[in-house]
Design a protein around this motif. Structure first.
Motif, PDB file in Angstrom:
ATOM      1  N   PHE A   1       0.831   4.934   0.894  1.00  0.00           N
ATOM      2  CA  PHE A   1       0.029   5.907   1.644  1.00  0.00           C
ATOM      3  C   PHE A   1       0.277   7.310   1.114  1.00  0.00           C
ATOM      4  O   PHE A   1       1.361   7.606   0.606  1.00  0.00           O
TER       5      PHE A   1
ATOM      6  N   PHE B   1      12.790  -3.360   5.397  1.00  0.00           N
ATOM      7  CA  PHE B   1      11.966  -3.803   6.531  1.00  0.00           C
ATOM      8  C   PHE B   1      11.071  -5.010   6.220  1.00  0.00           C
ATOM      9  O   PHE B   1      11.173  -6.036   6.899  1.00  0.00           O
TER      10      PHE B   1
ATOM     11  N   ARG C   1       9.140   0.441  -1.104  1.00  0.00           N
ATOM     12  CA  ARG C   1       8.859  -0.430   0.043  1.00  0.00           C
ATOM     13  C   ARG C   1       7.628  -1.288  -0.219  1.00  0.00           C
ATOM     14  O   ARG C   1       7.600  -2.475   0.115  1.00  0.00           O
TER      15      ARG C   1
ATOM     16  N   MET D   1       0.845  -1.198   0.000  1.00  0.00           N
ATOM     17  CA  MET D   1       0.000   0.000   0.000  1.00  0.00           C
ATOM     18  C   MET D   1       0.876   1.242   0.000  1.00  0.00           C
ATOM     19  O   MET D   1       1.826   1.343   0.776  1.00  0.00           O
TER      20      MET D   1
ATOM     21  N   ALA E   1       4.104   7.371   4.915  1.00  0.00           N
ATOM     22  CA  ALA E   1       4.082   6.535   6.134  1.00  0.00           C
ATOM     23  C   ALA E   1       5.362   5.729   6.311  1.00  0.00           C
ATOM     24  O   ALA E   1       5.340   4.591   6.764  1.00  0.00           O
ATOM     25  N   LEU E   2       6.503   6.354   5.966  1.00  0.00           N
ATOM     26  CA  LEU E   2       7.780   5.669   6.179  1.00  0.00           C
ATOM     27  C   LEU E   2       8.120   5.693   7.669  1.00  0.00           C
ATOM     28  O   LEU E   2       7.665   6.579   8.397  1.00  0.00           O
ATOM     29  N   PHE E   3       8.921   4.716   8.098  1.00  0.00           N
ATOM     30  CA  PHE E   3       9.339   4.700   9.500  1.00  0.00           C
ATOM     31  C   PHE E   3      10.425   5.756   9.679  1.00  0.00           C
ATOM     32  O   PHE E   3      11.489   5.675   9.073  1.00  0.00           O
ATOM     33  N   THR E   4      10.142   6.734  10.531  1.00  0.00           N
ATOM     34  CA  THR E   4      11.015   7.899  10.606  1.00  0.00           C
ATOM     35  C   THR E   4      12.351   7.609  11.296  1.00  0.00           C
ATOM     36  O   THR E   4      13.292   8.371  11.158  1.00  0.00           O
ATOM     37  N   ASP E   5      12.402   6.498  12.062  1.00  0.00           N
ATOM     38  CA  ASP E   5      13.665   6.194  12.745  1.00  0.00           C
ATOM     39  C   ASP E   5      14.571   5.296  11.894  1.00  0.00           C
ATOM     40  O   ASP E   5      15.643   4.899  12.343  1.00  0.00           O
TER      41      ASP E   5
END
Lengths: 258, 275
Positions: free
Chosen positions: B88, B105, B154, B86, B92-96
């Motif tokens: 977004f 991931f 991703r 999906m 909506a990526l993981f910021t860390d």
């Protein structure tokens, strides 16, 4: 009157619903399927929540130990019992102040950070995207934080007490001149590992559980807006602090067989 | 004839008192790129959440890959989602995590591939979206268009059978939009992935879609292949296509009579009255 009853009813329902959601979160992330593969994530959280809280814990512990020595000496010396300073300070720190103050500090530093982090992950759809990738955020994000806090707080509380005792020794022995031998020997005689130290450890284990549970739940349950996250962070600190103080009373009551 | 990958059968979904879908039925065939168009608030994103099983319909069923999504257990649902990607709107990526770690991931979590192989796969995906050079950057260092390209890489990481695009063109400059349009087109062509694009950007979406649904008021109000939008003369579709401010979708939010409200006495607003 009818409005009052209706309001009370609605409030009670909300409280029970919130408790239900919090219980479900606990069940889904911890109890239902603990995973060994989460271990590296848990270790990372112990670092984030525990190791990064060491500085404030050590500073506060030393200051409180030093203050206890100053205050205690001032009172004890009037009766010529300053030799009991070490014992008094150690008991107060190990049984009460260590677990309670470290839990309050933990709620302020680590608890609020966990809430804000999870709340922001929710607001920026990171949790949703994780779910859509077939990864359960309860297992990946919430569980490691719950375990991390649960493991870190008792260790911080012990560290707090140890540094506090050291602080009181620096002030009491080095500065105020209490005899070093009596300072340590009265402490050694009077503080029993099972009867006193373990009681403090049990308290901090309970506090660790409650504070991280509140922090994680508030983040996960936050309304995903800037207002919602700020309110959730405040709630974490307030609810955690009040819970720690109230629970401290009941735990003390239970453990001393009054 | 290709079989259906996604099927909505008389789906009813309500949020609070508001009915979002009122007997919605549609089908999405395997390998097709399907556009779901509709005005803001028509429930387009909700539709994607129903496909992903994040929401459950009140009535009717959502069938994905032959399985009724609402009937699946949590574990089965996560299993099903592994074949979905999906994109977004926010990325909506993981910021860390860095760009590289973000794309790696899903591979790290769902496969037993060696670190070397994962590295190669991530670099291939990043090369495909033109961001191999940005692999060490964090999401906060990327522009809106780049964020969406990384998110696309991703979403493609596990080569899913279905990719859902939630408003992929919103808020992008013309160059970034052109890049995303081209990438979506290429993903469909090269990987034969089924695509669902939810959008209100008519031109861009229609150009890369095989089939188009228009939803409004909780139902499908028009459907057909690319050309039908220009030919359909129904007032609802004409209003949407021609961007008319008033029509079957009214300009005014439902309210009491205007003249009547203007003549009534000023009411206190909130806690304070600033008179």
């Amino acid at each position: 009157m009818l409005t009052l009853i209706r309001g009370l009813g609605r409030f009670s329902l909300e409280v029970f619903q919130t408790l239900g959601r919090a219980g479900r979160l606990w069940w889904m992330s911890i109890v239902r399927r603990p995973r060994l593969s989460n271990l590296p994530l848990i270790i990372r959280q112990v670092y984030q929540l525990g190791v990064l809280s060491v500085v404030i814990t050590v500073l506060s512990g030393f200051s409180i130990g030093a203050v206890l020595a100053l205050q205690g000496y001032d009172q004890l010396v009037q009766y010529g019992t300053e030799s009991a300073l070490g014992l008094g300070v150690a008991l107060v720190l190990v049984l009460e102040i260590g677990p309670v103050v470290s839990a309050l500090l933990f709620a302020g530093r680590a608890g609020s950070a966990v809430t804000a982090e999870i709340g922001l992950m929710k607001a920026t759809e990171q949790l949703t995207s994780m779910e859509m990738m077939g990864v359960d955020p309860m297992q990946r994000i919430l569980a490691p934080r719950l375990w991390g806090g649960f493991i870190a707080l008792p260790l911080l509380a012990l560290m707090f007490s140890v540094v506090g005792i050291w602080g009181s020794a620096v002030i009491g022995v080095e500065w105020l001149g209490v005899h070093e031998g009596t300072f340590w020997s009265t402490m050694q005689d009077g503080v029993d590992f099972v009867r006193q130290v373990m009681k403090g450890v049990i308290k901090s284990v309970v506090f660790g559980l409650v504070v991280t549970w509140i922090a994680v739940f508030q983040g996960y349950d936050a309304i995903p807006t800037s207002e919602g996250i700020s309110s959730a962070t405040t709630k974490t600190v307030v609810y955690s602090s009040v819970s720690v103080l109230v629970l401290d009373f009941f735990l003390t009551l239970m453990m001393f067989d009054y | 004839m290709a079989e259906d990958l996604v099927r909505f059968e008389n789906v009813v979904y309500r949020r609070g008192r508001k009915t979002i879908f009122d007997g919605l039925s549609l089908r999405i065939k395997k390998g097709q790129t399907v556009a779901i168009l509709g005005p803001s608030g028509s429930g387009k994103t909700t539709l994607l959440k129903l496909i992903g099983g994040q929401l459950r319909p009140e009535k009717g069923s959502v069938i994905v890959n032959g399985k009724d999504v609402a009937a699946l257990s949590r574990e089965e649902l996560f299993e099903l989602r592994r074949d979905m990607g999906m994109l977004f709107q926010s990325g909506a990526l993981f910021t860390d995590l860095t760009v590289f770690e973000n794309v790696a991931f899903p591979l790290n979590v769902h496969t037993d591939l060696s670190a070397d192989l994962i590295r190669d796969l991530v670099l291939i995906k990043l090369q495909a979206v033109g961001l191999r050079g940005a692999s060490t950057l964090y999401p906060s260092e990327l522009s809106g268009g780049m964020l969406r390209r990384v998110a696309l890489a991703r979403a493609m990481a596990l080569d899913p059978g279905l990719i859902m695009y939630d408003e992929p063109f919103t808020g992008l400059d013309p160059i970034a939009m052109g890049v995303i349009v081209e990438l979506i087109r290429r993903v469909a062509e090269v990987y034969k992935t089924t695509g669902i694009i939810v959008s209100h950007d008519i031109e861009e979406t229609a150009n890369i879609s095989d089939y188009i649904y228009i939803i409004s008021d909780g139902r499908v109000i028009g459907e057909g292949e690319r050309g039908f939008l220009r030919e359909d003369q129904s007032p609802r579709i004409r209003q949407f296509m021609d961007g008319l401010p008033d029509g079957p979708v009214p300009f005014h939010y439902p309210a009491t009579d205007y003249a009547e409200e203007m003549l009534t006495e000023n009411q206190k607003v909130g806690w304070f009255n600033f008179d």
